[in-house]
Design an enzyme around this catalytic site. Sequence first.
Site, PDB file in Angstrom:
ATOM      1  CD  GLU A   1      -2.944   0.990   0.118  1.00 56.01           C
ATOM      2  OE1 GLU A   1      -2.516   1.346  -0.998  1.00 56.01           O
ATOM      3  OE2 GLU A   1      -4.118   0.650   0.312  1.00 56.01           O
ATOM      4  CG  ASP A   2      -0.445   4.483  -2.371  1.00 57.96           C
ATOM      5  OD1 ASP A   2      -1.291   3.976  -1.608  1.00 57.96           O
ATOM      6  OD2 ASP A   2      -0.764   5.167  -3.362  1.00 57.96           O
TER       7      ASP A   2
ATOM      8  CG  ASP B   1      -6.351   9.256   4.754  1.00 62.22           C
ATOM      9  OD1 ASP B   1      -6.162   9.728   5.888  1.00 62.22           O
ATOM     10  OD2 ASP B   1      -6.927   9.897   3.861  1.00 62.22           O
TER      11      ASP B   1
ATOM     12  CE  LYS C   1      -2.349  12.270   4.323  1.00 62.14           C
ATOM     13  NZ  LYS C   1      -3.690  12.525   3.786  1.00 62.14           N
TER      14      LYS C   1
ATOM     15  CG  PHE D   1      -4.353  16.656  -1.375  1.00 61.94           C
ATOM     16  CD1 PHE D   1      -3.748  15.735  -2.224  1.00 61.94           C
ATOM     17  CD2 PHE D   1      -5.727  16.858  -1.513  1.00 61.94           C
ATOM     18  CE1 PHE D   1      -4.458  15.037  -3.175  1.00 61.94           C
ATOM     19  CE2 PHE D   1      -6.450  16.169  -2.466  1.00 61.94           C
ATOM     20  CZ  PHE D   1      -5.813  15.261  -3.300  1.00 61.94           C
TER      21      PHE D   1
ATOM     22  NE  ARG E   1      -2.750   7.394 -10.500  1.00 59.10           N
ATOM     23  CZ  ARG E   1      -3.442   7.060  -9.415  1.00 59.10           C
ATOM     24  NH1 ARG E   1      -2.811   6.771  -8.305  1.00 59.10           N
ATOM     25  NH2 ARG E   1      -4.758   7.045  -9.425  1.00 59.10           N
TER      26      ARG E   1
HETATM   27  C1  PRP Z   1      -5.652   5.420  -1.614  1.00 62.04           C
HETATM   28  C2  PRP Z   1      -4.501   4.565  -1.121  1.00 62.04           C
HETATM   29  C3  PRP Z   1      -5.201   3.515  -0.321  1.00 62.04           C
HETATM   30  C4  PRP Z   1      -6.385   4.232   0.258  1.00 62.04           C
HETATM   31  C5  PRP Z   1      -6.054   4.619   1.661  1.00 62.04           C
HETATM   32  O1  PRP Z   1      -6.152   4.843  -2.770  1.00 62.04           O
HETATM   33  O2  PRP Z   1      -3.759   4.019  -2.175  1.00 62.04           O
HETATM   34  O3  PRP Z   1      -5.624   2.421  -1.113  1.00 62.04           O
HETATM   35  O4  PRP Z   1      -6.602   5.401  -0.549  1.00 62.04           O
HETATM   36  O5  PRP Z   1      -7.109   5.277   2.272  1.00 62.04           O
HETATM   37  P1  PRP Z   1      -7.816   4.725   3.585  1.00 62.04           P
HETATM   38  O6  PRP Z   1      -6.755   4.298   4.558  1.00 62.04           O
HETATM   39  O7  PRP Z   1      -8.564   5.944   4.071  1.00 62.04           O
HETATM   40  O8  PRP Z   1      -8.738   3.619   3.216  1.00 62.04           O
HETATM   41  P2  PRP Z   1      -7.148   5.600  -3.753  1.00 62.04           P
HETATM   42  O9  PRP Z   1      -8.562   5.254  -3.372  1.00 62.04           O
HETATM   43  O10 PRP Z   1      -6.808   7.053  -3.789  1.00 62.04           O
HETATM   44  O11 PRP Z   1      -6.881   4.899  -5.151  1.00 62.04           O
HETATM   45  P3  PRP Z   1      -5.586   4.980  -6.117  1.00 62.04           P
HETATM   46  O12 PRP Z   1      -4.482   4.210  -5.409  1.00 62.04           O
HETATM   47  O13 PRP Z   1      -6.036   4.292  -7.362  1.00 62.04           O
HETATM   48  O14 PRP Z   1      -5.217   6.424  -6.323  1.00 62.04           O
END
Ligand code: PRP
Length: 179
Positions: A99-100, A103, A131, A152, A165
């Site tokens: 996971e990147d 949040d 975060k 952000f 990205r």
């Molecule tokens: C982002 C990130 C996680 C998620 C984290 O993905 O890569 O998967 O949000 O948020 P959380 O802890 O509040 O659940 P995003 O939905 O932006 O999709 P993407 O990776 O395709 O940009």
Amino acid sequence: MHQGDIKKVLFTADDLAGVVEDMAARINADYAGEKLLVVTILKGSSVFMADLIRKLDVDVELDFMVVSSYGSAAQSSGTVDIRCDLRTDIAGRHVLLIEDIIDTGLTLSKLVAELETRDPASVEIAALMIKDIEREHAIEPRYVGLVCPDEFVVGYGLDYNEMYRQLPYVGVLDEKVYS
Ligand code: PRP
């Protein structure tokens, strides 16, 4: 995309390379002699995954998932839709979720619970960033690279409206871009 869209660079390409190197060393030690199923949650995590796996010397297979989460940090519930599921049967496998950024924790808390029902040998999380916020959704990532301020952030896979990205660093997006 304009240079001025990024208010501040938080983590440089060198910072990120160091974090990836350190995390890979830990994974190599922890999974020595095992075969890993690396599961990338698209799209943002793809850049981190691509760098991380090239530092791994354990055997690795790749699979991918697309999920959408709905909910907020203020809600104890929330849902995660699996838009594109794994093609691999994970029963008996050592799964490492990539996971990147964590949040609210909603995405991974729901996803880990779902994957646990499939009888894997183990499910662990490798997150590049987490975060710096209070989290309603309990989550225990085994590997965390960096604590990220509650701003952000974009770059190194992370987007705003699918942009930014490809930046080699992680930066804070200027408010003027989204206000
Ligand atoms: C982002 C990130 C996680 C998620 C984290 O993905 O890569 O998967 O949000 O948020 P959380 O802890 O509040 O659940 P995003 O939905 O932006 O999709 P993407 O990776 O395709 O940009």
